[in-house]
Design a protein around this motif. Sequence first.
Motif, PDB file in Angstrom:
ATOM      1  N   LEU A 113      60.715  83.297  36.783  1.00 44.03           N
ATOM      2  CA  LEU A 113      59.658  82.841  35.875  1.00 44.03           C
ATOM      3  C   LEU A 113      58.933  81.617  36.415  1.00 44.03           C
ATOM      4  CD1 LEU A 113      61.475  83.275  32.439  1.00 44.03           C
ATOM      5  CD2 LEU A 113      59.687  84.725  33.400  1.00 44.03           C
ATOM      6  N   MET A 114      59.669  80.698  37.024  1.00 43.35           N
ATOM      7  CA  MET A 114      59.039  79.497  37.568  1.00 43.35           C
ATOM      8  C   MET A 114      58.174  79.806  38.780  1.00 43.35           C
ATOM      9  SD  MET A 114      59.768  76.820  35.738  1.00 43.35           S
ATOM     10  CE  MET A 114      59.525  75.399  36.818  1.00 43.35           C
ATOM     11  N   GLY A 115      58.398  80.955  39.411  1.00 46.65           N
ATOM     12  CA  GLY A 115      57.683  81.298  40.634  1.00 46.65           C
ATOM     13  C   GLY A 115      56.244  81.728  40.421  1.00 46.65           C
ATOM     14  N   SER A 116      55.829  81.905  39.170  1.00 49.42           N
ATOM     15  CA  SER A 116      54.442  82.292  38.903  1.00 49.42           C
ATOM     16  C   SER A 116      53.928  81.541  37.677  1.00 49.42           C
ATOM     17  CB  SER A 116      54.327  83.802  38.670  1.00 49.42           C
ATOM     18  OG  SER A 116      54.908  84.172  37.434  1.00 49.42           O
ATOM     19  N   HIS A 117      52.631  81.320  37.673  1.00 49.85           N
ATOM     20  CA  HIS A 117      52.032  80.610  36.539  1.00 49.85           C
ATOM     21  C   HIS A 117      52.198  81.414  35.247  1.00 49.85           C
ATOM     22  CE1 HIS A 117      49.372  77.960  34.341  1.00 49.85           C
ATOM     23  NE2 HIS A 117      48.570  78.968  34.036  1.00 49.85           N
ATOM     24  N   THR A 118      52.003  82.724  35.353  1.00 53.61           N
ATOM     25  CA  THR A 118      52.157  83.581  34.181  1.00 53.61           C
ATOM     26  C   THR A 118      53.589  83.546  33.660  1.00 53.61           C
ATOM     27  OG1 THR A 118      50.408  85.053  34.972  1.00 53.61           O
ATOM     28  CG2 THR A 118      51.901  85.928  33.297  1.00 53.61           C
ATOM     29  N   GLY A 119      54.554  83.606  34.573  1.00 56.32           N
ATOM     30  CA  GLY A 119      55.952  83.561  34.166  1.00 56.32           C
ATOM     31  C   GLY A 119      56.307  82.262  33.470  1.00 56.32           C
ATOM     32  N   LEU A 121      54.227  80.327  31.803  1.00 58.09           N
ATOM     33  CA  LEU A 121      53.591  80.340  30.486  1.00 58.09           C
ATOM     34  C   LEU A 121      54.386  81.214  29.511  1.00 58.09           C
ATOM     35  CD1 LEU A 121      49.770  80.609  31.310  1.00 58.09           C
ATOM     36  CD2 LEU A 121      51.036  78.614  30.499  1.00 58.09           C
ATOM     37  N   LEU A 122      54.854  82.364  29.989  1.00 52.52           N
ATOM     38  CA  LEU A 122      55.658  83.238  29.130  1.00 52.52           C
ATOM     39  C   LEU A 122      56.930  82.540  28.677  1.00 52.52           C
ATOM     40  CD1 LEU A 122      55.308  86.688  30.947  1.00 52.52           C
ATOM     41  CD2 LEU A 122      54.308  86.014  28.754  1.00 52.52           C
ATOM     42  N   MET A 123      57.543  81.766  29.578  1.00 53.39           N
ATOM     43  CA  MET A 123      58.753  81.040  29.218  1.00 53.39           C
ATOM     44  C   MET A 123      58.443  79.995  28.148  1.00 53.39           C
ATOM     45  SD  MET A 123      61.560  79.267  31.739  1.00 53.39           S
ATOM     46  CE  MET A 123      60.280  78.537  32.753  1.00 53.39           C
ATOM     47  N   GLU A 124      57.337  79.285  28.286  1.00 50.91           N
ATOM     48  CA  GLU A 124      56.954  78.277  27.290  1.00 50.91           C
ATOM     49  C   GLU A 124      56.694  78.924  25.927  1.00 50.91           C
ATOM     50  OE1 GLU A 124      54.770  74.878  30.046  1.00 50.91           O
ATOM     51  OE2 GLU A 124      53.580  76.477  29.159  1.00 50.91           O
ATOM     52  N   VAL A 125      55.967  80.049  25.940  1.00 52.85           N
ATOM     53  CA  VAL A 125      55.671  80.743  24.687  1.00 52.85           C
ATOM     54  C   VAL A 125      56.955  81.256  24.051  1.00 52.85           C
ATOM     55  CG1 VAL A 125      54.544  82.775  23.690  1.00 52.85           C
ATOM     56  CG2 VAL A 125      53.325  81.378  25.363  1.00 52.85           C
ATOM     57  N   HIS A 126      57.859  81.778  24.875  1.00 55.39           N
ATOM     58  CA  HIS A 126      59.130  82.290  24.352  1.00 55.39           C
ATOM     59  C   HIS A 126      59.922  81.193  23.638  1.00 55.39           C
ATOM     60  CE1 HIS A 126      63.118  84.085  24.144  1.00 55.39           C
ATOM     61  NE2 HIS A 126      63.579  83.034  24.797  1.00 55.39           N
ATOM     62  N   PHE A 127      60.060  80.041  24.279  1.00 56.30           N
ATOM     63  CA  PHE A 127      60.847  78.971  23.677  1.00 56.30           C
ATOM     64  C   PHE A 127      60.174  78.427  22.416  1.00 56.30           C
ATOM     65  CE2 PHE A 127      62.756  78.387  28.041  1.00 56.30           C
ATOM     66  CZ  PHE A 127      64.006  78.876  27.655  1.00 56.30           C
ATOM     67  N   LEU A 128      58.852  78.356  22.409  1.00 56.04           N
ATOM     68  CA  LEU A 128      58.148  77.889  21.215  1.00 56.04           C
ATOM     69  C   LEU A 128      58.344  78.860  20.053  1.00 56.04           C
ATOM     70  CD1 LEU A 128      56.171  75.912  19.831  1.00 56.04           C
ATOM     71  CD2 LEU A 128      54.305  77.335  20.716  1.00 56.04           C
ATOM     72  N   LEU A 129      58.133  80.150  20.301  1.00 56.37           N
ATOM     73  CA  LEU A 129      58.261  81.143  19.240  1.00 56.37           C
ATOM     74  C   LEU A 129      59.699  81.257  18.749  1.00 56.37           C
ATOM     75  CD1 LEU A 129      55.905  84.014  20.466  1.00 56.37           C
ATOM     76  CD2 LEU A 129      55.433  82.203  18.809  1.00 56.37           C
ATOM     77  N   THR A 130      60.649  81.158  19.683  1.00 57.17           N
ATOM     78  CA  THR A 130      62.057  81.202  19.290  1.00 57.17           C
ATOM     79  C   THR A 130      62.397  80.027  18.378  1.00 57.17           C
ATOM     80  OG1 THR A 130      62.665  82.300  21.356  1.00 57.17           O
ATOM     81  CG2 THR A 130      64.426  81.218  20.145  1.00 57.17           C
ATOM     82  N   GLY A 131      61.916  78.841  18.752  1.00 60.28           N
ATOM     83  CA  GLY A 131      62.162  77.665  17.927  1.00 60.28           C
ATOM     84  C   GLY A 131      61.508  77.773  16.563  1.00 60.28           C
ATOM     85  N   VAL A 132      60.293  78.309  16.513  1.00 56.05           N
ATOM     86  CA  VAL A 132      59.594  78.476  15.241  1.00 56.05           C
ATOM     87  C   VAL A 132      60.340  79.474  14.351  1.00 56.05           C
ATOM     88  CG1 VAL A 132      57.497  79.399  14.170  1.00 56.05           C
ATOM     89  CG2 VAL A 132      57.316  77.812  16.086  1.00 56.05           C
ATOM     90  N   LEU A 133      60.808  80.585  14.941  1.00 50.51           N
ATOM     91  CA  LEU A 133      61.548  81.579  14.172  1.00 50.51           C
ATOM     92  C   LEU A 133      62.814  80.973  13.577  1.00 50.51           C
ATOM     93  CD1 LEU A 133      62.069  84.503  13.256  1.00 50.51           C
ATOM     94  CD2 LEU A 133      63.169  84.895  15.480  1.00 50.51           C
ATOM     95  N   PHE A 134      63.536  80.196  14.383  1.00 52.63           N
ATOM     96  CA  PHE A 134      64.768  79.581  13.892  1.00 52.63           C
ATOM     97  C   PHE A 134      64.471  78.582  12.765  1.00 52.63           C
ATOM     98  CE2 PHE A 134      68.005  76.214  14.092  1.00 52.63           C
ATOM     99  CZ  PHE A 134      69.152  76.974  13.874  1.00 52.63           C
ATOM    100  N   ALA A 135      63.495  77.705  12.984  1.00 52.44           N
ATOM    101  CA  ALA A 135      63.159  76.703  11.971  1.00 52.44           C
ATOM    102  C   ALA A 135      62.622  77.358  10.703  1.00 52.44           C
ATOM    103  CB  ALA A 135      62.137  75.715  12.538  1.00 52.44           C
ATOM    104  N   PHE A 136      61.805  78.397  10.858  1.00 57.90           N
ATOM    105  CA  PHE A 136      61.250  79.111   9.704  1.00 57.90           C
ATOM    106  C   PHE A 136      62.362  79.715   8.851  1.00 57.90           C
ATOM    107  CE2 PHE A 136      59.972  83.237   7.941  1.00 57.90           C
ATOM    108  CZ  PHE A 136      58.932  82.868   7.109  1.00 57.90           C
ATOM    109  N   THR A 137      63.354  80.317   9.510  1.00 56.93           N
ATOM    110  CA  THR A 137      64.446  80.960   8.786  1.00 56.93           C
ATOM    111  C   THR A 137      65.335  79.943   8.094  1.00 56.93           C
ATOM    112  OG1 THR A 137      64.436  82.729  10.453  1.00 56.93           O
ATOM    113  CG2 THR A 137      66.351  82.591   9.014  1.00 56.93           C
TER     114      THR A 137
END
Length: 221
Positions: A113-119, A121-137
């Motif tokens: 994931l770190m080897g590409s800009h897209t990867g 960004l996907l990692m950042e989005v994943h951690f943000l959405l995961t955190g939001v899902l946990f906090a929301f629940t």
Amino acid sequence: MRTVSFALGLAVMAWATCSGIARYSMVSFQAHMLQHMALSMLAPLLLVLGAPVSLVLAALPAISEGHARSPRRWATALLHSTYSRIVTHPVVVLAIFVSGLYGVYFTSLFDTLMGSHTGHLLMEVHFLLTGVLFAFTVIGIDPSPRPLPYGARLIMVLVAMSAHAFFAVALMQAVTPIGAGWYAQVRPPWLTDPLADTYAGGGVAWAVGEIPTLLLLVVVA
């Protein structure tokens, strides 16, 4: 108060993705972990305390007859859909939250994931959405497809805190640097000890990551 909380959450997101910490996270695991904690722990807490779902439902116009495809109807249907009930199940939420930590950093996926800009960004989005899902629940301010009793929410926070603490300890006891394949290619002259950088990243995960979780525990309690 909710508007202020939501605005602070957006500010933390902007700081984590657009400031100097975002640039240094590409060459230092310690900086990367600081960015990760901001996106997955602090920003979601502030965003969810801002009650974004309630804000969306209040901002959209009321549903009227003959408008089956109105945005408000879509939002309501998604909120009460089978998919939403599945992803907000406590076991599913904890599985996503915990597996993201261990699955990314203790496998070759992190280097990939770190080897590409897209990867990255996907990692950042994943951690943000995961955190939001946990906090929301766990917080439960907004309407939810699966409301939980407060006891279950406290248990979820305690399990997440334990898993996160073990993750941080594992980083601080690592025998090889995390992301060695990637950081070996971009290591700056001032970073002379990659393993010490990994230990420092574990310290950030322990110290910085547990503070928002403790605040979350206080909010729920």
